[in-house]
Design a protein around this motif. Structure first.
Motif, PDB file in Angstrom:
ATOM      1  N   ALA A  45       1.263  -1.529   0.062  1.00  0.00           N
ATOM      2  CA  ALA A  45       0.021   0.052  -0.277  1.00  0.00           C
ATOM      3  C   ALA A  45       1.159   1.524  -0.437  1.00  0.00           C
ATOM      4  CB  ALA A  45      -0.604  -0.144   1.269  1.00  0.00           C
ATOM      5  N   ARG A  57       1.576   1.752  -3.679  1.00  0.00           N
ATOM      6  CA  ARG A  57       1.443   2.236  -4.047  1.00  0.00           C
ATOM      7  C   ARG A  57       0.218   3.650  -4.236  1.00  0.00           C
ATOM      8  NH1 ARG A  57      -0.347  -3.164  -2.749  1.00  0.00           N
ATOM      9  NH2 ARG A  57      -2.673  -1.822  -1.526  1.00  0.00           N
ATOM     10  N   ILE A  58       1.198   4.065  -3.143  1.00  0.00           N
ATOM     11  CA  ILE A  58       0.059   5.433  -2.464  1.00  0.00           C
ATOM     12  C   ILE A  58       1.629   6.651  -3.035  1.00  0.00           C
ATOM     13  CG2 ILE A  58       0.775   7.104  -0.596  1.00  0.00           C
ATOM     14  CD1 ILE A  58      -0.616   4.758   1.198  1.00  0.00           C
ATOM     15  N   PHE A  93       1.383   6.789  -6.609  1.00  0.00           N
ATOM     16  CA  PHE A  93       0.596   7.945  -7.003  1.00  0.00           C
ATOM     17  C   PHE A  93       0.131   8.792  -6.987  1.00  0.00           C
ATOM     18  CE2 PHE A  93      -3.706   9.785  -5.775  1.00  0.00           C
ATOM     19  CZ  PHE A  93      -3.768   9.942  -7.060  1.00  0.00           C
ATOM     20  N   HIS A 148      -1.910  13.251  -0.196  1.00  0.00           N
ATOM     21  CA  HIS A 148      -1.304  13.210  -1.355  1.00  0.00           C
ATOM     22  C   HIS A 148      -0.477  14.140  -2.013  1.00  0.00           C
ATOM     23  CE1 HIS A 148      -4.116  10.084   0.155  1.00  0.00           C
ATOM     24  NE2 HIS A 148      -3.321   8.329  -0.587  1.00  0.00           N
ATOM     25  N   HIS A 178      -0.737   6.766   5.382  1.00  0.00           N
ATOM     26  CA  HIS A 178      -2.124   5.496   5.233  1.00  0.00           C
ATOM     27  C   HIS A 178      -2.636   5.555   6.594  1.00  0.00           C
ATOM     28  CE1 HIS A 178      -2.533   1.222   5.701  1.00  0.00           C
ATOM     29  NE2 HIS A 178      -2.522   1.355   4.274  1.00  0.00           N
ATOM     30  N   GLU A 187      -8.758   5.610  -3.455  1.00  0.00           N
ATOM     31  CA  GLU A 187      -8.742   5.567  -2.825  1.00  0.00           C
ATOM     32  C   GLU A 187      -8.986   4.128  -2.191  1.00  0.00           C
ATOM     33  OE1 GLU A 187     -10.872   6.410   1.787  1.00  0.00           O
ATOM     34  OE2 GLU A 187      -9.612   7.314   1.632  1.00  0.00           O
ATOM     35  N   SER A 200      -8.469   1.452  -4.170  1.00  0.00           N
ATOM     36  CA  SER A 200      -7.551   0.884  -4.718  1.00  0.00           C
ATOM     37  C   SER A 200      -6.175   0.968  -4.210  1.00  0.00           C
ATOM     38  CB  SER A 200      -7.451   1.349  -6.358  1.00  0.00           C
ATOM     39  OG  SER A 200      -6.971   2.645  -6.359  1.00  0.00           O
ATOM     40  N   LEU A 201      -5.781   2.577  -3.496  1.00  0.00           N
ATOM     41  CA  LEU A 201      -4.845   2.573  -2.870  1.00  0.00           C
ATOM     42  C   LEU A 201      -4.537   2.004  -1.554  1.00  0.00           C
ATOM     43  CD1 LEU A 201      -3.939   6.463  -3.381  1.00  0.00           C
ATOM     44  CD2 LEU A 201      -2.562   4.259  -4.646  1.00  0.00           C
TER      45      LEU A 201
END
Length: 174
Positions: free
Chosen positions: A15, A18-19, A22, A86, A100, A144, A146-147
């Motif tokens: 995660a 991914r964050i 993104f 983000h 997260h 969110e 998906s992340l």
């Protein structure tokens, strides 16, 4: 259970990965700009033309205007807060691990995701802003999910299964 290192070795993204990915993407940049532009446009409308339009409404429509403008600002503030977190990751002001944290998750889903149709008597500009804010909020919500909520369970394949058996065997011999 695979360790973070073995997940990385297998090419799986956590995660946190991914964050970070993104936050540094063009998709994020476009979403951020759209969100901030919509916040500015909405603020200008509600403080200007919208205020005048609300004065000219019948009582029931004026109450609906007040309610829907609160829903509009709630949606935008939730989306903007999420986007700003983000951006902080992108700028190195916050780690993906910090982002997260549940306190930075999108909130007010009951209010923001309601499918209640606003009164048709409301000003066209408010209706447009409501629709655009809902689309933005829904996109942020999907992102969110998906992340943050994408499965981190390794895909079933022989290599993963063998690695897990090896880790279990090595761990058992310690």
């Amino acid at each position: 259970m695979l360790t973070e290192v073995s997940k990385q070795t297998l090419g799986q993204k956590t995660a946190f990965d991914r964050i970070a990915d993104f936050a540094s993407s063009d998709i994020f940049e476009r979403m951020f700009r759209e969100g901030m532009d919509l916040v500015e446009e909405t603020a200008a409308y509600l403080d200007g033309d919208g205020r005048q339009e609300a004065r000219n409404l019948e009582r029931a429509a004026a109450l609906a205007y007040a309610s829907e403008s609160m829903r509009l600002t709630t949606r935008l503030m939730q989306a903007a807060s999420w986007l700003l977190v983000h951006r902080a990751v992108r700028e190195g002001e916050m780690t993906a691990r910090d982002a997260h944290d549940p306190k930075y998750r999108l909130g007010a889903r009951t209010v923001c995701s309601a499918d209640k149709q606003p009164l048709a008597e409301l000003p066209a500009r408010l209706l447009d802003l409501l629709e655009r804010s809902k689309r933005l909020y829904d996109r942020v919500d999907r992102m969110e999910v998906s992340l943050f909520e994408a499965s981190e369970t390794p895909a079933e394949n022989p290599v993963n299964a063998q690695l897990m058996r090896l880790q279990a065997a090595l761990g058992a011999s310690d």
